[in-house]
Motif scaffolding. Structure first.
Motif, PDB file in Angstrom:
ATOM      1  N   GLY A  15      49.409  38.083  49.855  1.00  0.00           N
ATOM      2  CA  GLY A  15      49.459  39.615  49.373  1.00  0.00           C
ATOM      3  C   GLY A  15      49.424  39.548  47.690  1.00  0.00           C
ATOM      4  N   PRO A  16      49.194  40.862  47.456  1.00  0.00           N
ATOM      5  CA  PRO A  16      48.842  41.092  45.920  1.00  0.00           C
ATOM      6  C   PRO A  16      50.189  40.706  45.002  1.00  0.00           C
ATOM      7  CG  PRO A  16      47.945  42.995  47.250  1.00  0.00           C
ATOM      8  CD  PRO A  16      48.916  42.167  48.119  1.00  0.00           C
ATOM      9  N   VAL A  17      51.179  40.816  45.575  1.00  0.00           N
ATOM     10  CA  VAL A  17      52.638  40.559  44.798  1.00  0.00           C
ATOM     11  C   VAL A  17      52.717  39.185  44.497  1.00  0.00           C
ATOM     12  CG1 VAL A  17      55.192  40.808  45.004  1.00  0.00           C
ATOM     13  CG2 VAL A  17      53.842  42.601  45.608  1.00  0.00           C
ATOM     14  N   ILE A  39      30.668  37.284  43.220  1.00  0.00           N
ATOM     15  CA  ILE A  39      31.375  36.294  42.770  1.00  0.00           C
ATOM     16  C   ILE A  39      32.849  36.726  43.133  1.00  0.00           C
ATOM     17  CG2 ILE A  39      32.358  35.242  40.742  1.00  0.00           C
ATOM     18  CD1 ILE A  39      29.401  35.600  39.429  1.00  0.00           C
ATOM     19  N   ILE A  40      33.024  37.896  42.827  1.00  0.00           N
ATOM     20  CA  ILE A  40      34.464  38.348  43.150  1.00  0.00           C
ATOM     21  C   ILE A  40      34.730  38.371  44.571  1.00  0.00           C
ATOM     22  CG2 ILE A  40      36.123  40.334  42.970  1.00  0.00           C
ATOM     23  CD1 ILE A  40      35.817  38.886  40.375  1.00  0.00           C
ATOM     24  N   SER A  41      33.690  38.573  45.701  1.00  0.00           N
ATOM     25  CA  SER A  41      34.094  38.501  46.997  1.00  0.00           C
ATOM     26  C   SER A  41      34.745  37.224  47.550  1.00  0.00           C
ATOM     27  CB  SER A  41      32.948  38.900  47.881  1.00  0.00           C
ATOM     28  OG  SER A  41      31.645  37.884  47.541  1.00  0.00           O
ATOM     29  N   MET A  42      34.412  36.082  46.632  1.00  0.00           N
ATOM     30  CA  MET A  42      35.122  34.823  47.047  1.00  0.00           C
ATOM     31  C   MET A  42      36.351  34.833  46.872  1.00  0.00           C
ATOM     32  SD  MET A  42      32.249  31.854  45.460  1.00  0.00           S
ATOM     33  CE  MET A  42      32.859  32.537  43.734  1.00  0.00           C
ATOM     34  N   PHE A  43      37.028  35.770  46.161  1.00  0.00           N
ATOM     35  CA  PHE A  43      38.529  35.727  46.001  1.00  0.00           C
ATOM     36  C   PHE A  43      39.302  36.870  46.534  1.00  0.00           C
ATOM     37  CE2 PHE A  43      36.584  34.073  42.373  1.00  0.00           C
ATOM     38  CZ  PHE A  43      37.171  32.898  41.818  1.00  0.00           C
ATOM     39  N   LYS A  64      38.293  40.870  48.945  1.00  0.00           N
ATOM     40  CA  LYS A  64      37.804  41.753  49.705  1.00  0.00           C
ATOM     41  C   LYS A  64      38.499  43.217  49.546  1.00  0.00           C
ATOM     42  CE  LYS A  64      34.293  39.224  52.022  1.00  0.00           C
ATOM     43  NZ  LYS A  64      34.738  37.979  51.505  1.00  0.00           N
ATOM     44  N   ASP A  65      39.674  43.223  49.027  1.00  0.00           N
ATOM     45  CA  ASP A  65      40.455  44.165  48.935  1.00  0.00           C
ATOM     46  C   ASP A  65      39.977  45.551  48.173  1.00  0.00           C
ATOM     47  OD1 ASP A  65      42.763  46.011  47.831  1.00  0.00           O
ATOM     48  OD2 ASP A  65      44.059  44.767  48.633  1.00  0.00           O
ATOM     49  N   GLN A  80      40.934  47.987  47.078  1.00  0.00           N
ATOM     50  CA  GLN A  80      41.457  48.594  45.584  1.00  0.00           C
ATOM     51  C   GLN A  80      41.247  47.662  44.448  1.00  0.00           C
ATOM     52  OE1 GLN A  80      45.394  49.441  47.766  1.00  0.00           O
ATOM     53  NE2 GLN A  80      45.313  51.102  46.591  1.00  0.00           N
ATOM     54  N   ILE A  81      41.180  46.243  44.669  1.00  0.00           N
ATOM     55  CA  ILE A  81      41.303  45.168  43.750  1.00  0.00           C
ATOM     56  C   ILE A  81      39.756  45.145  43.290  1.00  0.00           C
ATOM     57  CG2 ILE A  81      41.727  42.910  43.172  1.00  0.00           C
ATOM     58  CD1 ILE A  81      44.131  43.018  44.853  1.00  0.00           C
ATOM     59  N   PHE A  82      38.870  44.840  44.330  1.00  0.00           N
ATOM     60  CA  PHE A  82      37.502  44.699  44.104  1.00  0.00           C
ATOM     61  C   PHE A  82      36.720  45.199  43.064  1.00  0.00           C
ATOM     62  CE2 PHE A  82      33.011  44.406  45.356  1.00  0.00           C
ATOM     63  CZ  PHE A  82      32.712  42.973  45.810  1.00  0.00           C
ATOM     64  N   PRO A  83      36.721  46.711  42.979  1.00  0.00           N
ATOM     65  CA  PRO A  83      35.870  47.211  41.881  1.00  0.00           C
ATOM     66  C   PRO A  83      36.631  47.005  40.592  1.00  0.00           C
ATOM     67  CG  PRO A  83      37.248  48.947  43.440  1.00  0.00           C
ATOM     68  CD  PRO A  83      37.421  47.476  44.173  1.00  0.00           C
ATOM     69  N   LEU A  84      37.661  46.674  40.503  1.00  0.00           N
ATOM     70  CA  LEU A  84      38.448  46.618  39.362  1.00  0.00           C
ATOM     71  C   LEU A  84      37.977  45.214  38.626  1.00  0.00           C
ATOM     72  CD1 LEU A  84      41.779  47.895  39.955  1.00  0.00           C
ATOM     73  CD2 LEU A  84      40.476  49.152  38.316  1.00  0.00           C
ATOM     74  N   ALA A  85      38.069  44.381  39.653  1.00  0.00           N
ATOM     75  CA  ALA A  85      37.614  42.886  39.300  1.00  0.00           C
ATOM     76  C   ALA A  85      36.173  42.664  38.892  1.00  0.00           C
ATOM     77  CB  ALA A  85      38.054  41.961  40.150  1.00  0.00           C
ATOM     78  N   THR A  86      35.361  43.397  39.488  1.00  0.00           N
ATOM     79  CA  THR A  86      33.980  43.296  39.506  1.00  0.00           C
ATOM     80  C   THR A  86      33.322  44.044  38.162  1.00  0.00           C
ATOM     81  OG1 THR A  86      33.702  45.210  40.897  1.00  0.00           O
ATOM     82  CG2 THR A  86      33.179  43.017  41.733  1.00  0.00           C
TER      83      THR A  86
END
Length: 446
Positions: A46-48, A340-344, A346-347, A349-355
């Protein structure tokens, strides 16, 4: 530019660079895979858990700068000795680096274990600290092994034997992945298991280096236990180069800790996205590190042999290669960040921030290449004070104040932090280039 003509004109130099750079890049790629698999395995918790591991690693990454400083002094002197074929001096430098590592790593480990809760409280939230403390403690116990692994790796790279650290770390990463699975999932120890696996893997690498260095005569810096003795003059020479580097890296890591703390305060999801984007970006960063290591070793060797013009040419070609390769990665980060980020993760909430963060830092890749390689060149020449001033100015005059403004005045969020990071990299690449062009680094005495 005619690439074929460039290759024919500089083939010998390029091959010398790649002899060191490629194994180092492969080594760092393996380390990135370790981070990747760690992130994948811990990410299932999980994210935590991702945030907690990041927080637990933050102080470790900060103190590693002290170990890198010893390695920098080792590289500068060993590479010059190798270039001038002075094996006695090279062995002495390696011995004294290991001597210096013993008390330094012991003191750091004790302080980290005694004040662990206080250190983590400064960095993260109460919730994060509860899950971070076990991981942090397990990794802290392995700090002496990490210190010696860094010193050994720098020593072997200085004599153009970069394949030794590469092979040692391949074994380490393979064992770490297996141990991660056992401790995290089979024994159900969570992120504590990830910390134990990391420490055991580092111990395996230490054993490999000890065997190669002390129990074989195969390598230029192989030494015998019975010949080990403290030599103050050589230790002082290492510290003369290493202390400015230690201060530089310590100031940088403290600045990064401040930067990370500001990002952490954005929230768990934002920080998880930040760590994932950094892991993805590290594929390009590792390329730069490989070329920087080659620049440090080869420039030191050429200066040791009084080939000052060739030292500059080595640095020029090295910088060109790094910029070319890292620019390709920058293009990929900009065009396909989502893949690239999808390898880590697919959340949603996290996905658009990381990309978004990865797309921003794509612009900085050629500047990062210049900064890394030329800083490595300056360190190899012993000009560690210049790198100290450049890094400090970038971190405390650019990154820290602008991050505060972008995050808490303009409320730009995570993207704002990565915009500031890019500005800092552009600034430091310019300063490194100016210092390199004035040429004084070629005549510094170590």
């Amino acid at each position: 530019m005619n690439l074929k003509r460039y290759w024919l004109g500089y083939r010998g130099i390029i091959m010398s660079i790649l002899t060191i750079a490629l194994p180092t890049i492969a080594d760092m790629f393996v380390q990135t895979l370790l981070g990747f698999f760690d992130m994948v395995m811990v990410g299932r918790l999980g994210p935590v858990a991702i945030s907690s591991v990041g927080i637990g690693n933050a102080p470790i990454m900060t103190i590693m700068t002290v170990f890198f400083a010893i390695g920098t002094g080792t590289t500068a002197i060993v590479s010059r000795a190798y270039g001038s074929k002075n094996q006695e001096e090279g062995k002495a430098a390696m011995s004294q680096s290991l001597y210096l590592g013993i008390p330094i790593s012991a003191i750091v480990t004790i302080l980290f274990l005694v004040f662990g809760k206080e250190i983590l409280t400064v960095i993260g939230t109460a919730q994060d600290m509860r899950t971070s403390i076990g991981y942090y403690t397990a990794v802290s116990i392995g700090l002496p092994m990490l210190c010696f692994n860094i010193i050994f790796a720098y020593g072997y790279r200085a004599i153009s034997q970069a394949r030794i650290p590469m092979m040692a770390n391949v074994i380490s990463v393979t064992s770490n992945i297996v141990l991660n699975y056992i401790f995290i999932f089979v024994l159900d120890m969570g992120i504590l298991g990830a910390g134990i696996a990391t420490t055991l893997a580092r111990g395996i690498v230490t054993c490999i280096y000890i065997y190669l260095t002390f129990f074989t005569d195969k390598y230029w810096i192989s030494i015998k236990f019975k010949t080990l003795k403290y030599e103050k003059i050589m230790a002082d020479r290492i510290l003369k180069i290493g202390l400015p580097s230690a201060l530089e890296q310590s100031l940088f890591r403290v600045g990064m800790l401040i930067f990370e703390t500001m990002v952490i305060k954005l929230g768990t999801l934002e920080y998880a996205a930040h760590k994932i984007a950094l892991t993805a970006e590290s594929f390009s960063f590792n390329i730069g590190f490989g070329f920087a290591v080659a620049g440090t070793a080869l420039v030191g060797q050429k200066i040791g042999n009084k080939e000052f013009r060739m030292a500059k040419k080595m640095a020029d070609v090295n910088t060109f290669l790094a910029v070319a390769v890292m620019s390709v990665f920058g293009l990929l980060f900009f065009i396909i960040p989502h893949l690239i980020i999808s390898m880590f993760t697919k959340d949603p909430q996290i996905f658009p921030l990381a990309t978004g963060a990865l797309r921003i830092v794509s612009i900085a890749q050629p500047f990062l290449a210049v900064s890394m390689v030329l800083s490595g060149v300056l360190r190899g020449a012993g000009d560690t004070k210049a790198v100290l001033w450049i890094t400090s100015a970038g971190m405390y005059l650019i990154r820290t104040p602008l991050t505060y403004i972008f995050l808490y005045v303009f409320n730009f969020g995570l993207i704002g932090a990565w915009v500031v990071m890019t500005i800092d990299l552009v600034f430091r690449s310019y300063c490194s280039y100016v210092r390199f062009k004035n040429g004084k680094w070629r005549y510094i005495q170590v």
